[in-house]
Enzyme design. Sequence first.
Site, short mmCIF file in Angstrom:
data_model
loop_
_atom_site.label_atom_id
_atom_site.label_comp_id
_atom_site.label_asym_id
_atom_site.label_seq_id
_atom_site.Cartn_x
_atom_site.Cartn_y
_atom_site.Cartn_z
N HIS A 463 98.64 34.73 -7.77
CA HIS A 463 99.24 33.58 -7.60
C HIS A 463 99.95 33.02 -6.51
CE1 HIS A 463 99.26 32.83 -12.33
NE2 HIS A 463 98.29 32.26 -12.06
N ASP A 724 80.38 32.01 -8.48
CA ASP A 724 79.27 32.72 -9.35
C ASP A 724 78.02 33.14 -9.00
OD1 ASP A 724 81.20 33.53 -11.45
OD2 ASP A 724 81.06 31.53 -12.27
C1 PEP Z 1 81.60 28.60 -9.15
O1 PEP Z 1 81.62 29.61 -9.67
O2 PEP Z 1 81.27 28.28 -8.22
C2 PEP Z 1 82.43 27.63 -9.82
C3 PEP Z 1 82.86 26.30 -9.20
O3 PEP Z 1 83.03 27.78 -10.93
P1 PEP Z 1 84.27 28.97 -11.21
O4 PEP Z 1 84.89 29.13 -9.65
O5 PEP Z 1 85.28 28.05 -11.80
O6 PEP Z 1 83.86 29.88 -11.80
MG MG Z 2 81.89 29.55 -11.72
#
Ligand code: PEP
Ligand code: MG
Length: 844
Positions: A463, A724
């Site tokens: 955080h 991701d």
């Molecule tokens: C990603 O995976 O790039 C995305 C925008 O989703 P999050 O970071 O919320 O998993």
């Molecule tokens: Mg994502």
Amino acid sequence: MAPIILAAPLEGWVTPLEAVPDPVFAGRMMGDGIAIDPTGDTLYAPCAGRIVGLQATRHAVTIETAGGAQILIHLGIDTVALGGKGFTTLVAVGDDVAAGDPLIRFDLDLLVREARAVVTPILLAEAGGFTLTAIAPAGRIAVGAPLMTLQPRAATRQQSPEPEPQPEHAFGDNDVATARRTLRIDLPHGIHARPAARISALARATIAVLTIEKDGRSASARSLTGLLGLGVTHGDRIDIIARGPDADAAVDAMVSLLATGLVEAPDPVARTAPPEGTTALPPGALRGVCAAPGLAVGLARHHHSKDVDVPHEGRGVALEQAAFTEAVQALRRDIAEQSATLKGPAREILVAHEGLLDDPDLHATTAAGIARGESAAHAWRSTIRTQADKLRADSNARLAERAGDLLDLERRLLAQLIGVSGERQVYPPGTVLIADDLLPSELIAIADGLAGLCIARGGPTSHVAILAASMALPTLVAVGATALAIPDGARIVLDASNGMVLPTPDPHQLAQAEVQQAETARKRATALSQAAIACHTADGTRIEVFANLGAASEAGPAVANGAEGCGLLRTEFLFLERDTAPTVDEQTRDYQAIADALEGRPLIVRLLDIGGDKPAPYLAMAAEENPSLGLRGIRVGLAHTGLLEDQLRAILAVKPIGQCRIMLPMIARVEEVRSVRLVLDRLRDELGISAAIELGIMVETPAAAVTADTLAREADFLSIGTNDLTQYTLAMDRANPAVASALDGLHPAVLRLIDQTCRGGATRGRWTGVCGSLASDPLAVPILLGLGVTELSAAPGVVPTIKACVREVSLDACRDHAREALACASAAEVRALARRFASKEIAA
Ligand code: PEP
Ligand code: MG
């Protein structure tokens, strides 16, 4: 035999073996145990015993206990390469030592500078008659504190029947062949810990009994400590002897391992190796992990969070319980007042703290302590610390980083209980703050005037890191204990973007950093002054620049920064840290507030992206061994259709209809899109909505990227979640600091998937955007545009910079640039290429 408690042989931070940046140790090939990231300069004996091994290079020692357990302590990783530099031995092989006797002194500064890592594995290399049963949790430890327990095997067998260790076969003289081969050791550092582990693993896998001989001394090839004890160095000749049915094959396998299978490859994610894509480390610089980019030049000041003393004994159960209840109420009021004055992540974090403060388990455990006669302060502290230790020991780095939130509450509640609140440290403007660790509320209290943050511990998803990023405060985390040796008042350069701090910059480095800082400030001012203008490339192609939002409070500031809409609303903020799912009305209220704050601009609402790593107590979900590969993203919605329908209903209720578009997270299969489309169409019919509602997908899995053409038949738009997509493409956990430095979305593999996505989307006339953090990286933007991305959704704070960057470049130049990037061999090459492109094309 009595159990043996091994005491911590070093002062420092207890770390699980899995976190050691060496697969041999992390994979327990050398034995089970734990590691300590040392902060002192002396290694002490963890128990009484005899020194049975001491590497010639003085970096590893083995102690044998009564009962035959052998404890191997290996100071740092790849420290054999130092050839003894920085180590002074205080004992010799054959010495008997008592627990706590000093064994080796080492120059920690030198190790930090020159070794691959200083983290020190402490292992049960030979079990003797023991089993390892208890290991201290992750966290700070003092020399002599209990670290591990060795239970005599007979005692543990009753509780948990364990397989007997496989004995070496005893082949009599009449048993089949014996084979022998002589070999010259070419390994640059001889047979040290890592090769020994590999040799031993091979020996354990053969039926023949393998022995290694050097100068008339021999050791079982299965015995790590025996191998180390031979002291085999580069150029030594050894004999490999095998006895047993597969003797020839066993010798062949061992020769082949020793001759060619033990290449000393550098570990790409080692602590002192420069992360891919960053510049090499100048002499004297310290490496850290970037939590918030930027450059700061300023005076170093150390921040010390002192532990207040609390009485152990209570003044009576009723009195202490009442004091506790009153302190909780007072703190709740304090947090509520403070959060009312804050916005964005700072506010969200305090709201989360409010929820934690009401945790019934924390209250019950504290009450139990008070009932045992402890003071409220003592009971609260031990409740929190036990819980924080558990979190820190969790293999999920994100959960481990939540320990800071608990410790923050400990500090704040104790301040209420014993009345030490109010003393707030104030740092002069331009301070680069050095801290061992920092708690979120501490940062909120002291942030004014800070130029940068350099944190010895922590992780990029803590955080404090999120807060620092929201404050645009250049921040490095995980710098290591050496950061604490930077003198108070020294003028230092914190280059968070390049993951390093210069504790003693020379005048040239200082001047260069100051020029760069002034230039950045000038560019930022220009970008801000043009933020409200719609965005086109230099040759006139329209590129939409949106903002990612994670809370209603962020929408207004995003628009003020020039966001042309919201390209990703992370709706998890509505669903986490509560006991029941939000109702349709509650959700509608929040979505409507965000839509209103966007004043008619598009709002792309991502359906709930929740899963095993972000649990919601009201969703019955089994614990998963690999949460990132389990019930996550849209899979949760399809498994809990009530949740999915409620969220869709709430989005459909937002006025005007059509301002909200819907986006599906973690799509891997076309059936997922079709299933949601069916539910959406049914709900539209039910609600009498005839207007089409755009339904897009996030491209976050390699599967979605390579089948983008197929998915584009079903989806109205595609938005690439590069966070991701990078994690799944490189098979590197985005929440694991151990691989953080290699996790780069500019890896050519990721770029090729982005290329494929854009081309796939275009076959059906669908637009492709990027909402992962690559869209917030100015170096990446020209490549993304060149690959065909036409919408970028960035962090609200960088929207002006991203717009300025788009305006500088022509699409033709970006296309050529992207083609070159696709042909690069590594993320580092792509970054170098992108820097050259930026310095040529982006002159402003
Ligand atoms: C990603 O995976 O790039 C995305 C925008 O989703 P999050 O970071 O919320 O998993
Ligand atoms: Mg994502």
